[in-house]
Scaffold this active site. Structure first.
Site, PDB file in Angstrom:
ATOM      1  N   CYS A 147       0.873  -1.162   0.000  1.00 14.81           N
ATOM      2  CA  CYS A 147       0.000   0.000   0.000  1.00 14.81           C
ATOM      3  C   CYS A 147       0.909   1.210   0.000  1.00 14.81           C
ATOM      4  CB  CYS A 147      -0.841   0.031   1.270  1.00 14.81           C
ATOM      5  SG  CYS A 147      -1.756  -1.491   1.530  1.00 14.81           S
ATOM      6  N   ARG A 150       1.361   1.645  -6.051  1.00 15.66           N
ATOM      7  CA  ARG A 150       1.542   0.630  -5.014  1.00 15.66           C
ATOM      8  C   ARG A 150       0.238  -0.088  -4.684  1.00 15.66           C
ATOM      9  NH1 ARG A 150       6.283   1.155  -2.045  1.00 15.66           N
ATOM     10  NH2 ARG A 150       5.307   0.073  -0.327  1.00 15.66           N
ATOM     11  N   TRP A 195      -3.818  -1.796  -1.456  1.00 15.97           N
ATOM     12  CA  TRP A 195      -3.905  -3.002  -2.265  1.00 15.97           C
ATOM     13  C   TRP A 195      -4.283  -4.102  -1.297  1.00 15.97           C
ATOM     14  CZ3 TRP A 195      -1.277  -7.768  -2.639  1.00 15.97           C
ATOM     15  CH2 TRP A 195      -1.495  -8.474  -3.830  1.00 15.97           C
ATOM     16  N   ASN A 254       0.876  -0.212   6.155  1.00 14.74           N
ATOM     17  CA  ASN A 254       1.304  -0.986   4.983  1.00 14.74           C
ATOM     18  C   ASN A 254       2.050  -2.205   5.503  1.00 14.74           C
ATOM     19  OD1 ASN A 254       2.400  -1.926   2.570  1.00 14.74           O
ATOM     20  ND2 ASN A 254       4.062  -0.439   2.581  1.00 14.74           N
ATOM     21  N   GLY A 255       1.663  -3.387   5.057  1.00 13.61           N
ATOM     22  CA  GLY A 255       2.319  -4.613   5.521  1.00 13.61           C
ATOM     23  C   GLY A 255       1.284  -5.612   5.982  1.00 13.61           C
ATOM     24  N   GLU A 279       8.778 -13.517 -20.482  1.00  9.48           N
ATOM     25  CA  GLU A 279       8.524 -12.104 -20.185  1.00  9.48           C
ATOM     26  C   GLU A 279       7.473 -11.523 -21.145  1.00  9.48           C
ATOM     27  OE1 GLU A 279       8.881 -10.219 -17.872  1.00  9.48           O
ATOM     28  OE2 GLU A 279       8.767  -8.193 -18.652  1.00  9.48           O
ATOM     29  N   LYS A 315       3.976  -9.917 -19.904  1.00  3.49           N
ATOM     30  CA  LYS A 315       3.537  -8.557 -20.255  1.00  3.49           C
ATOM     31  C   LYS A 315       2.121  -8.603 -20.810  1.00  3.49           C
ATOM     32  CE  LYS A 315       5.535  -6.654 -18.533  1.00  3.49           C
ATOM     33  NZ  LYS A 315       6.676  -6.993 -17.708  1.00  3.49           N
ATOM     34  N   GLU A 319      -0.560  -9.560 -18.116  1.00  2.42           N
ATOM     35  CA  GLU A 319      -0.757  -8.519 -17.101  1.00  2.42           C
ATOM     36  C   GLU A 319      -1.691  -7.418 -17.568  1.00  2.42           C
ATOM     37  OE1 GLU A 319       3.504  -7.422 -16.344  1.00  2.42           O
ATOM     38  OE2 GLU A 319       2.788  -7.280 -14.287  1.00  2.42           O
ATOM     39  N   HIS A 377       6.362 -31.769 -26.553  1.00  4.14           N
ATOM     40  CA  HIS A 377       6.190 -32.693 -25.428  1.00  4.14           C
ATOM     41  C   HIS A 377       4.863 -32.477 -24.711  1.00  4.14           C
ATOM     42  CE1 HIS A 377      10.176 -34.314 -25.928  1.00  4.14           C
ATOM     43  NE2 HIS A 377      10.644 -33.077 -26.035  1.00  4.14           N
ATOM     44  N   LYS A 421       2.283  -2.194  -8.134  1.00  2.92           N
ATOM     45  CA  LYS A 421       3.650  -2.036  -8.629  1.00  2.92           C
ATOM     46  C   LYS A 421       4.660  -2.685  -7.702  1.00  2.92           C
ATOM     47  CE  LYS A 421       6.783  -0.424 -11.384  1.00  2.92           C
ATOM     48  NZ  LYS A 421       6.979  -1.209 -12.617  1.00  2.92           N
TER      49      LYS A 421
HETATM   50  C1  AGP Z   1       6.298  -6.863 -13.805  1.00  2.00           C
HETATM   51  O1  AGP Z   1       5.649  -6.459 -14.959  1.00  2.00           O
HETATM   52  C2  AGP Z   1       5.435  -7.256 -12.739  1.00  2.00           C
HETATM   53  N1  AGP Z   1       4.513  -6.249 -12.437  1.00  2.00           N
HETATM   54  C3  AGP Z   1       5.992  -8.040 -11.559  1.00  2.00           C
HETATM   55  O2  AGP Z   1       6.157  -9.335 -12.030  1.00  2.00           O
HETATM   56  C4  AGP Z   1       7.315  -7.576 -10.902  1.00  2.00           C
HETATM   57  O3  AGP Z   1       8.367  -7.742 -11.789  1.00  2.00           O
HETATM   58  C5  AGP Z   1       7.548  -8.391  -9.615  1.00  2.00           C
HETATM   59  O4  AGP Z   1       6.512  -8.146  -8.713  1.00  2.00           O
HETATM   60  C6  AGP Z   1       8.878  -8.116  -8.972  1.00  2.00           C
HETATM   61  O5  AGP Z   1       9.017  -6.785  -8.618  1.00  2.00           O
HETATM   62  P1  AGP Z   1      10.418  -6.145  -8.276  1.00  2.00           P
HETATM   63  O6  AGP Z   1      11.257  -6.205  -9.491  1.00  2.00           O
HETATM   64  O7  AGP Z   1      10.094  -4.757  -7.843  1.00  2.00           O
HETATM   65  O8  AGP Z   1      11.023  -6.962  -7.169  1.00  2.00           O
END
Ligand code: AGP
Length: 602
Positions: free
Chosen positions: A2, A27, A75, A99-100, A478, A482, A485, A501, A597
């Site tokens: 958060c 966040r 969040w 936060n936590g 990756e 992307k 997400e 396979h 994020k």
């Molecule tokens: C990336 O597009 C993602 N949103 C997510 O996988 C991110 O890379 C992951 O949470 C790790 O975050 P960090 O690199 O800040 O540790």
């Protein structure tokens, strides 16, 4: 996971909080809320969804004159994203933001409920404010009550609390979640990261785990478990302007375009004519090291996986890569001839941070590759290589991935130099390729336009397979991440040679295969794998410098002589493809649903 903002002083508080929360919205954005205490008056506003809802709700509210204020963007971890579960959480005369995760909240809740406390929310956070008021009612000592409360909490937290019991103070505590205090004379700010207070505060103190205390009359009273504690501030960075959108539709788009420029910064002073230099590293870091273990999550994990090919191929050193959340609980065998590397854009990812702490407890030397200086992971590591990507706002990571991969490539060469595992000619070739990378990352109008046009053919179907081999397998992972997400379409990254396979059973015209077919690495092998899919009528989008007749769609790349240049060029193509599909589907590219994020919970 958060964002927290706090302010105590004479300025208009609502705008300070809302602007700060705006900067922290990446966040989490399930809900947001603020609480302001001015003398005996306590005001509180909350709204579900993005911050604009809270702005609307507080349109007619203004808060002039001296007061204390706290704000939060959430969040959800415990309890659904409803207004009741939104912070600040309320007692009878106090408010808290957190936060936590309070791990023992259920035991605390039971104890408080037995004493007649009624809970309004399903959150772990609400226990904090009730605990505080219980202790306060017993002692009539606000700070003593806060101190007692903090001592009862287990887990990770960054907490701000305001109360009518002491309306001129903000109480704070930090353990495992980020928080800092910003100073501008007697005006004092709190935030989860630098950004919300840039342009407001001039100096900053980054709270350490175990710190708690209160701010009153322009002074910070700081404590930890050993008692009162002194602290020193440092100047606050000033580059907030870099985090603006600059005319792009989305931060993610801007960040894709920025990659070419920031890559220059990543290399600056590090890529020299005859080798790699890292001022941040001393030779001792690597003395006696025979293996590398890398831990990371998400995109950072993909970068780690790509680098493992480079470490073994170029530096001739064994390299294992693990997903941090798996590593933490597998009771791994660790030996201190292993260098433990963590990779994290934010430097606050809880799983990665905990993996790092585990490795340190086992006596391993640690190196972090990170984008955020002073972040928890950086502070915890023996050494750090900053990626220098600048603030990344899009939840879907782009330039962070590119710069992480570049730093890791450079590191593989640096280690190769230390271990004498690279011939001078090969070293020159690698350095030369590095210097060409910014060019390979340029987004031309023609490329973007082409991807925009063909993206309309990829909005349906029953799934995407991104396939590649070797270094291009992590890139396939990756590319798929992307796309899923931000488009919410199902996508998988797969090693091209592994399709036969099992997954090839899915092949039909509604299965979209994004084939990464570099000319400089295993071209013929990937080509046969793609031919197998084409024979089963899968729809193929091939990305390659070499024309490929069986492709339904084809994006021709320019570079064909060095795998890393092909890697970066194809990376941009996959990023733009995800972006354009997401835009066509009408999604919020920068704030995809259910994501945040920075993932600061386990
Ligand atoms: C990336 O597009 C993602 N949103 C997510 O996988 C991110 O890379 C992951 O949470 C790790 O975050 P960090 O690199 O800040 O540790």
């Amino acid at each position: 996971m958060c964002g927290i903002v706090g302010y105590i002083g004479k300025k208009e508080k609502k705008e300070i909080l809302l602007d700060g929360l705006q900067d922290l919205e990446y966040r989490g954005y399930d809900s947001a809320g603020i609480a302001v205490v001015e003398g005996k008056s306590l005001q509180n506003f909350k709204a579900v969804g993005k911050l604009t809802n809270l702005r609307e709700k507080t349109r007619n509210y203004h808060s002039e004159g001296f007061g204390a204020a706290i704000g939060h963007t959430r969040w959800a971890t415990h309890g659904k994203p409803t207004e009741l579960n939104a912070h600040p959480h309320m007692g009878q005369y106090s408010y808290v933001v957190h936060n936590g995760i309070i791990e023992n909240y259920q035991a605390l809740k039971k104890e408080l409920a037995a004493e007649g406390v009624t809970f309004l929310s399903q959150t772990d956070t609400e226990t904090i404010v009730h605990l505080f008021e219980q202790y306060h009612q017993a002692s009539n000592d606000p700070f003593g009550a806060f101190e007692q409360t903090v001592k009862r909490l287990e887990g990770a937290y960054a907490i701000l609390l305001v109360s009518e019991a002491d309306p001129d103070a903000i109480f704070f505590a930090k353990n495992g979640s980020p928080m800092l205090i910003g100073f501008d004379g007697e005006e004092i700010y709190f935030a989860s990261s630098d950004t919300p207070i840039i342009g407001k505060a001039k100096e900053v103190y980054y709270l350490e785990d175990g710190d708690y205390g209160y701010v009153k009359e322009g002074k910070v009273h700081l404590f930890n478990q050993s008692g009162a504690k002194s602290y020193s501030t440092q100047p606050l960075p000033t580059d907030k302007a870099l985090a603006q959108k600059d005319g792009y539709r989305f931060f993610m788009e801007k960040e894709i375009y920025e990659q070419s420029r920031v890559m220059g910064e990543t290399m600056m002073g590090r890529v020299l004519e005859d080798g790699i230099r890292f001022e941040e590293l001393n030779d001792h870091l690597f003395e006696g090291i025979n293996a590398i273990k890398i831990c990371a999550c998400g995109t950072s994990y993909h970068s780690a996986l790509a680098s493992s090919y480079l470490f073994e191929r170029i530096a001739k050193i064994r390299c294992d890569v693990e997903i941090a959340s798996e590593f933490r609980h597998k009771e791994p065998l660790l030996t201190n001839d292993t260098l433990f590397i963590t990779i994290s854009q934010s430097g606050e990812t809880a799983d990665t941070l905990e993996a790092l702490k585990m490795a340190k407890r086992a006596g391993l030397r640690s190196l972090s590759i990170c984008n955020v200086d002073n972040s928890s992971i950086v502070r915890e590591s023996d050494a750090t290589l900053l990626t220098r990507a600048g603030i990344e706002k899009g939840v879907a990571s782009t330039k962070a991935f590119a710069t992480q991969t570049m730093v890791l490539w450079m590191l593989s060469l640096w280690i190769a130099q230390q271990r004498n595992t690279i011939e001078t000619d090969r070293l020159r070739e690698e350095l030369d390729a590095m210097l060409h990378t910014p060019k390979a990352l340029i987004v031309t109008d023609a490329l973007h336009d082409r991807i925009h046009r063909l993206s309309k053919r990829y909005l349906h179907g029953h799934g995407f397979f991104f396939i590649g081999r070797d270094l291009f397998f992590p890139l396939a992972l990756e590319g798929a991440l992307k796309l899923k997400e931000i488009s919410y379409l199902h996508a998988e990254g797969y090693p091209a040679g592994e399709m036969k396979h099992g997954p090839i059973a899915l092949a039909d015209s509604e299965l979209f295969t994004i084939a990464l077919m570099p000319a400089s690495l295993l071209y013929d092998k990937v080509k046969s794998n793609v031919e197998e899919l084409s024979a089963r009528d899968a729809t193929i989008l091939a990305i390659s410098p070499r024309p490929f007749d069986l492709a339904d769609d084809f994006i021709q790349t320019q570079y064909d002589s060095h795998p890393m240049l092909e890697f970066f060029e194809m990376m941009v193509v996959t990023q733009l493809l995800a972006l354009e599909i997401s835009i066509r589907l009408g999604n919020d590219v920068d704030m995809p649903r259910n994501l945040a994020k920075s993932v600061t919970v386990e």
